[in-house]
Design an enzyme around this catalytic site. Structure first.
Site, PDB file in Angstrom:
ATOM      1  N   GLU A   1       1.113  -0.423  -5.173  1.00 41.86           N
ATOM      2  CA  GLU A   1       0.170   0.659  -5.444  1.00 41.86           C
ATOM      3  C   GLU A   1       1.014   1.927  -5.593  1.00 41.86           C
ATOM      4  OE1 GLU A   1      -3.566   3.123  -3.515  1.00 41.86           O
ATOM      5  OE2 GLU A   1      -1.905   2.418  -2.297  1.00 41.86           O
TER       6      GLU A   1
ATOM      7  N   ASP B   1       0.824  -1.201   0.000  1.00 39.41           N
ATOM      8  CA  ASP B   1       0.000   0.000   0.000  1.00 39.41           C
ATOM      9  C   ASP B   1       0.866   1.261   0.000  1.00 39.41           C
ATOM     10  OD1 ASP B   1      -2.638   1.375   0.481  1.00 39.41           O
ATOM     11  OD2 ASP B   1      -1.613   1.965   2.324  1.00 39.41           O
TER      12      ASP B   1
END
Length: 748
Positions: free
Chosen positions: A481, A428
């Protein structure tokens, strides 16, 4: 009474403030009446009498009570069999195997105790060296709560890194949460506090109680705790991770042999807390075992190859969806125990479904019981808020340049792959890690040593993480990401890349949604929003995400973002999915998207399954299922996702009609696929499409099929070539392009 322990040391032991209790407690060599003898000292606040028992001879030596709070000492002027009067700081070597302590409590019960201060450290010199280097990749076998048996005495070894603490106590169910009974000893030079607690056992709750650098007592959750209480409670739980018997050997073996780059990957992104609810349960949360069966059945029906779970690590605030993690080594207790989560992964593997988890090494929350200011200093985070605090999320940023912190994170990634057989980690907020000025104003960040904005320490960490993961666990994937133009995110580290397997294609996602938001009459002016992605499509190994981030924070659901009347909204959504599934790259869709859900997602409600009572929503669901199946069954749609050899434009210049035609190709022997997209509600009849070979081109998919809620305009069962070239190809077929639809043809 005569003793060599000072009254001040006894006082600090009684209050639990002695920074190194092992310097006093346990076995020590002393000068006794001109000879070397052994003093055994123990703090037993619940005892009214105590004895030292020689294990070999059975001789009982009474201990003198030197302080009414429970400080006892015995001077063993005769040797205890097998003891060696040596060791660090006058300690007695090998004594741990030669004596026990027996105490009588106020009720008169006699209790045998293994002296925790006579037990050697679980950390070897090599462990300490690796920790100092930041390369102890299985440190989770040493720190935390490790089940251990010493001299036939079962117990738990507790160890925690807190170099700036003044004292550390282990508190829990095993000592009535009285930290004075179990004050940890500090191991020299590495900042680790450790203690073996005999009699502690699986299922008991515990914490570390620290007298921090500022002189304040604070209770902390174990940073490497394997399980935790159900929030809002915050204690760690002693857990044995060896009790689950895995049955996914075939999956694990095949995973090592399979190349994920050339395999189909259709990922179903799931928030376990809201995917399905169960009546009569806490907040409706289903347990991992129930979820395993339901999710497996659903993935089979929908032809998804993998599930990706929003963070399942323990987190105090459910509204963070798991992205504000406190227990990095603990699956959330909202759905059961660690063994239940092992069952979840095992079950999905046995039924052919891979499991990817979101992993959050970028930041952590400020909750007092967590990592923030762990020992009263900026330990895991940077001290300077310009480096150590995230301005958007109100969280702390890891100090990636510190060896122990980097060790903690890399070991954590490996832990999930090792202990839970996880197949992939989606990392993330990578962009926030790469740039020192991420979301910061001028003057609010500190440049690197060269004056640049790149976070060199985070870059080194990501490269190390990817290198070690791929080296130790072949077949496991990592996905970033990452929303910027950082080069080489999914390129090997030896080529200067970051080493990820995949990178989320945020540019494709933003451009595509921007295009689909427009009324069809205006789309002819924005054809490049769709074609631009193919200019850079093969610079990275891209995954195409329509994730949870696109259906929250006021954005609305995907179908509510589509223009037009009700029919056009559904047609546009089927068109978007069909375009996405035939575009190069692996696929990811967040739960609820496959239903055409109207409401944007929130963690309390989850997908609106009642919509499946309507044909239109069942049609969307069936459309996604069939697209997954077609990608899985046709090598041309997955084998060369990351190579220009797998894609070829046939017609990308017809902006006036908003038509795109392209070909997907696989490795040698794979039948080519031709995809025809019509981004307007105008039917294009007998549209000529150039194809590379003569023969029958079977229509294997039509997003306008009545089975999906469409108008059934199509080309069933397919089209024969007509002996004429077109679009620079030697052959062509005449195709009816359905309104707001996609037709897919395969050469038979």
């Amino acid at each position: 009474m005569h003793t060599q322990v000072s009254l001040s040391d006894i006082g600090r032991l009684i209050t639990g403030e002695f920074e190194n209790p092992a310097a006093v407690l346990g076995p020590h060599a002393v000068d006794w009446r001109g000879q070397t003898a052994m003093a055994v000292r123990s703090f037993l606040p619940d005892a009214r009498a105590a004895w030292v028992i020689d294990r070999a001879s059975g001789v009982r030596r009474p201990m003198r009570q030197l302080h009414p709070a429970g400080f006892f000492e015995a001077i063993c002027d005769g040797p205890i069999d097998g003891t060696v009067i040596s060791g660090e700081d006058g300690r007695v070597g090998n004594a741990h195997s030669r004596y026990r302590i027996q105490m009588a409590n106020d009720s008169g019960d006699m209790i045998d105790i293994q002296d925790p201060y006579a037990v050697p450290s679980i950390l070897t010199d090599y462990d300490r060296y690796l920790m100092g280097e930041g390369r102890h990749h299985d440190i989770y076998h040493r720190l935390g709560a490790q089940i251990r048996t010493v001299d036939d005495t079962p117990g738990v070894n507790f160890a925690v890194w807190a170099p700036n603490a003044r004292s550390v106590q282990v508190v829990g169910d095993f000592n009535g949460w009285d930290g004075r009974k179990h004050v940890a000893r500090q191991l020299p030079n590495i900042g680790v506090w450790e203690l073996f607690v005999p009699g502690a056992k699986t299922g008991q709750k515990y914490k570390f109680r620290l007298l921090d650098h500022n002189g304040q007592w604070v209770d902390k959750t174990d940073p490497m705790g394997f399980a935790a209480e159900l929030p809002p409670l915050t204690a760690s739980i002693i857990t044995d991770l060896t009790t689950h018997h895995w049955s996914d050997g075939e999956w694990m073996e095949q995973r090592q042999l399979q190349n994920p780059m050339h395999s189909p990957m259709n990922v179903y992104e799931v928030h376990l807390g809201s995917w399905k609810k169960g009546p009569g349960r806490t907040h409706g949360w289903l347990d991992y075992r129930d979820l395993a069966k339901r999710l497996t059945d659903y993935c089979h029906r929908m032809n998804f190859t993998h599930v990706e779970l929003l963070p399942i690590t323990e987190h105090p605030f459910s509204g963070s969806w798991g992205y504000q993690t406190v227990g990095y080594f603990a699956p959330t207790s909202r759905h059961g125990s660690p063994q239940d989560f092992m069952y979840f992964v095992d079950y999905l593997h046995q039924h052919g479904i891979g499991v990817i988890i979101d992993w959050v090494p970028a930041h952590f929350p400020k909750d007092q019981h967590g990592l923030a200011r762990f020992d009263g200093t900026a330990l895991y985070e940077h001290a300077d808020p310009r480096q150590g605090e995230h301005p958007d999320w109100g969280t702390m940023i890891f100090n990636f340049g510190r060896n122990e912190v980097r060790n903690f994170l890399v070991a954590n990634a490996l832990f999930w792959l090792d202990k839970y057989h996880i197949d992939g980690l989606r990392v993330d907020a990578v962009a926030s890690m790469l740039y020192l000025d991420y979301s910061r104003e001028d003057g609010g960040w500190i440049p690197n040593q060269y004056g640049g904005r790149e976070n060199l320490e985070a870059i080194d960490f990501l490269r190390e993480f990817n290198t070690v993961v791929h080296e130790k666990f072949p077949g496991v994937v990592t996905a970033a990401e990452e929303s910027t133009a950082w080069p080489g995110v999914s390129r090997p580290t030896y080529d200067g890349g970051l080493g990820f397997t995949y990178k989320w294609n945020m540019g494709w996602m933003n451009d595509s949604l921007e295009y689909f938001h427009k009324e069809p009459i205006h789309r002819k002016h924005h054809q490049n929003d769709l074609t631009f992605s193919l200019i850079y499509a093969f610079t990275e190994n891209f995954m195409l995400p329509l994730s949870h981030d696109e259906v929250v924070h006021g954005k609305g659901s995907l179908i509510s973002q589509m223009p037009g009347d009700m029919w056009q909204k559904f047609a546009n959504l089927r068109l978007l999915y069909s375009y996405m599934w035939t575009h190069p790259g692996k696929k990811l869709l967040f739960m609820g998207g496959e239903l055409g859900q109207w409401n944007e997602w929130n963690e309390d409600d989850g997908p609106d399954w009642l919509l499946l009572d309507f044909d239109t929503h069942r049609g969307i669901q069936q459309c996604v299922s069939d697209l997954n199946r077609i990608v899985n069954e046709n090598p041309a749609l997955h084998e060369l996702d990351f190579s220009h050899e797998g894609f070829e434009w046939i017609d990308c210049m017809n902006a006036e009609d908003s038509v795109l035609v392209y070909m997907r190709k696989g490795m040698e022997g794979a039948a080519p696929i031709v995809v025809c997209c019509n981004f307007t509600p105008v039917v294009r009849r007998s549209y000529p499409v150039g194809v590379p070979e003569a023969g029958f081109w079977k229509e294997i998919f039509n997003s306008d099929s009545e089975a999906y809620g469409g108008s059934n305009m199509g080309n069933y069962p397919g089209r024969n070539t007509r002996g004429e070239g077109h679009h620079g190809r030697p052959e062509s077929i005449l195709v009816d392009l359905p309104p707001l639809g996609v037709t897919i043809f395969r050469l038979e």
